[in-house]
Design a protein around this motif. Structure first.
Motif, PDB file in Angstrom:
ATOM      1  N   ASP A 212      -0.033   5.263  -3.435  1.00  0.00           N
ATOM      2  CA  ASP A 212       0.700   5.026  -4.679  1.00  0.00           C
ATOM      3  C   ASP A 212       1.284   6.327  -5.221  1.00  0.00           C
ATOM      4  OD1 ASP A 212       0.773   4.872  -7.800  1.00  0.00           O
ATOM      5  OD2 ASP A 212       0.740   2.777  -7.152  1.00  0.00           O
ATOM      6  N   VAL A 213       0.472   7.386  -5.220  1.00  0.00           N
ATOM      7  CA  VAL A 213       0.950   8.686  -5.688  1.00  0.00           C
ATOM      8  C   VAL A 213       2.091   9.168  -4.788  1.00  0.00           C
ATOM      9  CG1 VAL A 213       0.332  11.115  -6.004  1.00  0.00           C
ATOM     10  CG2 VAL A 213      -1.261   9.321  -6.729  1.00  0.00           C
ATOM     11  N   PHE A 214       1.880   9.069  -3.493  1.00  0.00           N
ATOM     12  CA  PHE A 214       2.868   9.568  -2.526  1.00  0.00           C
ATOM     13  C   PHE A 214       4.209   8.855  -2.683  1.00  0.00           C
ATOM     14  CE2 PHE A 214       4.685   9.081   1.839  1.00  0.00           C
ATOM     15  CZ  PHE A 214       5.069  10.399   2.025  1.00  0.00           C
ATOM     16  N   ALA A 215       4.183   7.523  -2.814  1.00  0.00           N
ATOM     17  CA  ALA A 215       5.417   6.732  -2.852  1.00  0.00           C
ATOM     18  C   ALA A 215       6.146   6.842  -4.186  1.00  0.00           C
ATOM     19  CB  ALA A 215       5.118   5.268  -2.540  1.00  0.00           C
ATOM     20  N   THR A 216       5.547   7.489  -5.165  1.00  0.00           N
ATOM     21  CA  THR A 216       6.243   7.683  -6.432  1.00  0.00           C
ATOM     22  C   THR A 216       6.571   9.152  -6.687  1.00  0.00           C
ATOM     23  OG1 THR A 216       4.082   7.717  -7.563  1.00  0.00           O
ATOM     24  CG2 THR A 216       5.284   5.630  -7.522  1.00  0.00           C
ATOM     25  N   ARG A 217       6.356   9.999  -5.683  1.00  0.00           N
ATOM     26  CA  ARG A 217       6.720  11.413  -5.772  1.00  0.00           C
ATOM     27  C   ARG A 217       7.993  11.644  -4.977  1.00  0.00           C
ATOM     28  NH1 ARG A 217       1.642  15.425  -4.810  1.00  0.00           N
ATOM     29  NH2 ARG A 217       3.427  16.786  -4.380  1.00  0.00           N
ATOM     30  N   SER A 218       9.052  11.992  -5.638  1.00  0.00           N
ATOM     31  CA  SER A 218      10.324  12.172  -4.932  1.00  0.00           C
ATOM     32  C   SER A 218      10.314  13.386  -4.013  1.00  0.00           C
ATOM     33  CB  SER A 218      11.471  12.301  -5.940  1.00  0.00           C
ATOM     34  OG  SER A 218      11.248  13.409  -6.802  1.00  0.00           O
ATOM     35  N   ASP A 219       9.452  14.388  -4.327  1.00  0.00           N
ATOM     36  CA  ASP A 219       9.424  15.592  -3.506  1.00  0.00           C
ATOM     37  C   ASP A 219       8.465  15.493  -2.332  1.00  0.00           C
ATOM     38  OD1 ASP A 219       7.230  15.493  -5.182  1.00  0.00           O
ATOM     39  OD2 ASP A 219       7.123  17.664  -5.489  1.00  0.00           O
ATOM     40  N   GLY A 220       7.649  14.461  -2.262  1.00  0.00           N
ATOM     41  CA  GLY A 220       6.780  14.249  -1.125  1.00  0.00           C
ATOM     42  C   GLY A 220       5.570  15.158  -1.099  1.00  0.00           C
ATOM     43  N   VAL A 221       4.977  15.270   0.091  1.00  0.00           N
ATOM     44  CA  VAL A 221       3.739  16.022   0.305  1.00  0.00           C
ATOM     45  C   VAL A 221       3.917  16.896   1.531  1.00  0.00           C
ATOM     46  CG1 VAL A 221       1.290  15.810   0.869  1.00  0.00           C
ATOM     47  CG2 VAL A 221       2.302  14.267  -0.803  1.00  0.00           C
ATOM     48  N   ARG A 222       3.373  18.096   1.486  1.00  0.00           N
ATOM     49  CA  ARG A 222       3.518  19.020   2.610  1.00  0.00           C
ATOM     50  C   ARG A 222       2.165  19.579   3.026  1.00  0.00           C
ATOM     51  NH1 ARG A 222       5.893  21.540  -1.737  1.00  0.00           N
ATOM     52  NH2 ARG A 222       7.950  21.036  -0.949  1.00  0.00           N
TER      53      ARG A 222
END
Length: 578
Positions: A212-222
């Protein structure tokens, strides 16, 4: 019907009048690595490299640029062609590395300008074909020993990450800037339409709160967070990236059972002939009935006897009937789905001798476990049947005297929404003693499963295992008459020769009078009974949610996110939850 010879850039006249909206082209799904504009295929022994290098000016339709390795249908057609050639032309390839030829960018996903301007049916067909291609990559990993590895060497967003998710293993460059993301919800007001959300939680087992957090973050995860959350499998420093990818590819190849010394077979261009109301291949023909929004698709039996052994079949290459038929049927389905969106009813029939079908089927299935090519043909036919299953058209099978619905071709009838079998002789041939017959074989009991993991017979008789056992034990191999097939529940109706023409006419005309949207929803619900799988979730949610969200004003209205993306203006949302 003017169909493009290949998938190169096409300039489209603006016949949309004053609206200036682009018109979608007639599309061919045939291409060749020598004509690729967006992908580069490199072979290194048992490893193949698929490098995405999208030509910005190579859009299938004018009006958008394919920047940052974003893609449209033309890019995916090349990818599909490459995956097919790797399976049939290169049996020695055991690992396929999917990466980018551009620095600092892997793939930005589906092109937003294309999505914003495209008609709804174009978006839906695009998403469906993209899903099928990615499912095919997973199918190659699972059933052909040809494992896909994503080497994410730059920013990876939306459909780009969905491309990586279709791979068995994901390596992300650890350069402090490259990230994976699914920004569709926060940026575009839509969903990741090629299985992103589903693969994330069902395939990669990402915890749902983190998803849920990932799919609502436009900058994504690295970086390490992407590994810890399960979004990627491992990181690699920039200087060691290529070597780590090569080492991982070699280890994956060592697990494969694909033969190292087998010779592949070339997939030659299909001989497709067009006239005003027909499309014809050697073994598949389509005849249009446009007033009734229908097309009759006829599958023809082989014209020569089955080879005596599979070595001879291999020597026939792509002319071997089961492979030739499958390629032609695949191409026809894709052409009709994309170019003939108003033709809502497909009437399927077969012509030829049952004995010939049985001989080819036996040769194929007897060698499927021991011969790589036999296995590939079985898997390919399975995928084409699945493509038929998820096609949003009303499917009606006609079983008449002279039909050859046996085993693998019986699957075509079972894939249809209704089956009509003539109990008698055609009125124009009253003297004939030939009657319609239908035959079940072992191929109908799980060789070609649907996306829900069930055979089409299991889906038809879901919840009635005793009847399924009866059919397997008592009726396999028997040539069933219309009365017998009707009694066993294998056909919808068995009209006699007096009622036949009226029954079929009414069935086709009544279908044409119904809402196409309602039919699509109804058919998708009826075809996929029983358990949910990753595949049925992807297609079910595409149909039920993505299609609806795409046409909502919040996404595609004049102030919606798709329309305002890149303009500097924020979308204006209708805040009501509905």
């Amino acid at each position: 019907m003017a169909v493009a010879a290949d998938i190169g850039h096409q300039t489209l006249a603006s016949a949309a009048g004053t609206t200036g909206a682009p018109i979608q082209p007639e599309v061919s799904f045939e291409t060749h690595p020598s004509r690729y504009r967006h992908w580069k295929l490199r072979l290194e022994g048992d490893v193949a490299w698929l490098l995405l290098d999208v030509a910005e000016d190579g859009g299938l339709v004018d009006g958008y640029e394919l920047k940052l390795n974003s893609y449209d249908l033309g890019v995916d057609i090349e990818l599909y062609d490459a995956t097919q050639r790797l399976r049939f032309e290169h049996p020695e390839v055991k690992t396929v590395i999917v990466t980018s030829a551009k620095e600092k960018v892997f793939c930005a996903g589906a092109n937003i300008r294309m999505l914003a301007a495209a008609p709804h049916e174009w978006k839906v067909n695009f998403c469906r074909f993209t899903n099928e291609t990615r499912n095919g990559m997973e199918d190659a990993t699972r059933y052909s020993g040809q494992t896909y590895l994503a080497a994410v060497n730059g920013s990876c967003a939306g459909g780009g990450y969905e491309l990586a998710l279709a791979c068995e293993h994901i390596i992300l460059v650890d350069d402090n800037s490259s990230a994976v993301s699914l920004p569709e919800v926060p940026l575009l007001g839509v969903l990741p339409g090629t299985g992103g959300l589903t693969r994330m939680v069902d395939k990669r087992r990402v915890r749902k709160d983190l998803a849920d957090v990932f799919a609502t973050r436009s900058d994504g995860v690295r970086g390490k967070t992407a590994v810890r959350w399960g979004l990627v499998d491992e990181l690699a420093p920039p200087r060691q990236f290529e070597q780590i990818v090569r080492d991982r590819a070699a280890r994956l190849a060592a697990r494969s059972g694909r033969p190292s010394d087998a010779r592949g077979i070339a997939l030659a261009p299909l001989d497709c002939r067009f006239s005003a109301n027909t499309i014809a291949f050697d073994y598949v023909t389509a005849v249009f009935d446009r007033p009734n929004a229908a097309v009759t698709i006829t599958v023809h039996a082989p014209t020569r006897p089955a080879p005596s052994d599979f070595e001879i079949a291999t020597a026939q290459g792509d002319a071997f009937w089961p492979l030739a038929l499958t390629r032609q049927l695949d191409d026809l389905i894709l052409r009709l789905r994309t170019n003939e969106t108003a033709v809502g009813t497909w009437i399927l029939q077969t012509q030829g001798e049952m004995a010939e079908i049985e001989a080819y089927e036996r040769l194929l299935l007897d060698n499927a476990e021991s011969d790589w090519l036999a296995n590939e043909i079985v898997q390919y036919y399975k995928r084409v049947l699945k493509r038929l299953d998820v096609t949003s058209r009303s499917l009606i099978a006609l079983i008449c005297p002279g039909s050859c619905y046996s085993g693998m071709l019986t699957e075509l009838a079972l894939a249809c929404d209704r089956q009509y079998m003539l109990d008698g002789h055609p009125l124009e041939d009253a003297s004939s003693d030939v009657r319609a017959r239908l035959r079940l074989t072992s191929a109908n009991f799980g060789v070609f499963p649907m996306g829900n993991g069930l055979s089409r017979l299991e889906s038809r008789f879901y919840g009635y295992p005793d009847h399924l056992d009866w059919l397997r034990d008592k009726e396999t191999g028997a040539e069933l008459s219309a009365a017998q097939a009707y009694e066993l529940g294998l056909v919808t109706a068995a009209p006699d020769d007096i009622d036949w023409e009226d029954e079929i006419r009414l069935a086709v005309e009544s279908r044409a009078a119904l809402s196409p949207d309602a039919c699509t929803g109804m058919e998708a619900n009826h075809r996929f009974v029983g358990p949910e799988t990753l595949e049925t979730k992807i297609f079910g949610r595409l149909s039920a949610w993505q299609n609806w969200i795409f046409v909502r004003p919040n996404a595609s209205g004049p102030e919606g996110a798709l329309r305002r993306y890149g303009t500097g203006k924020s979308a204006i949302f209708d805040r009501k939850r509905v």
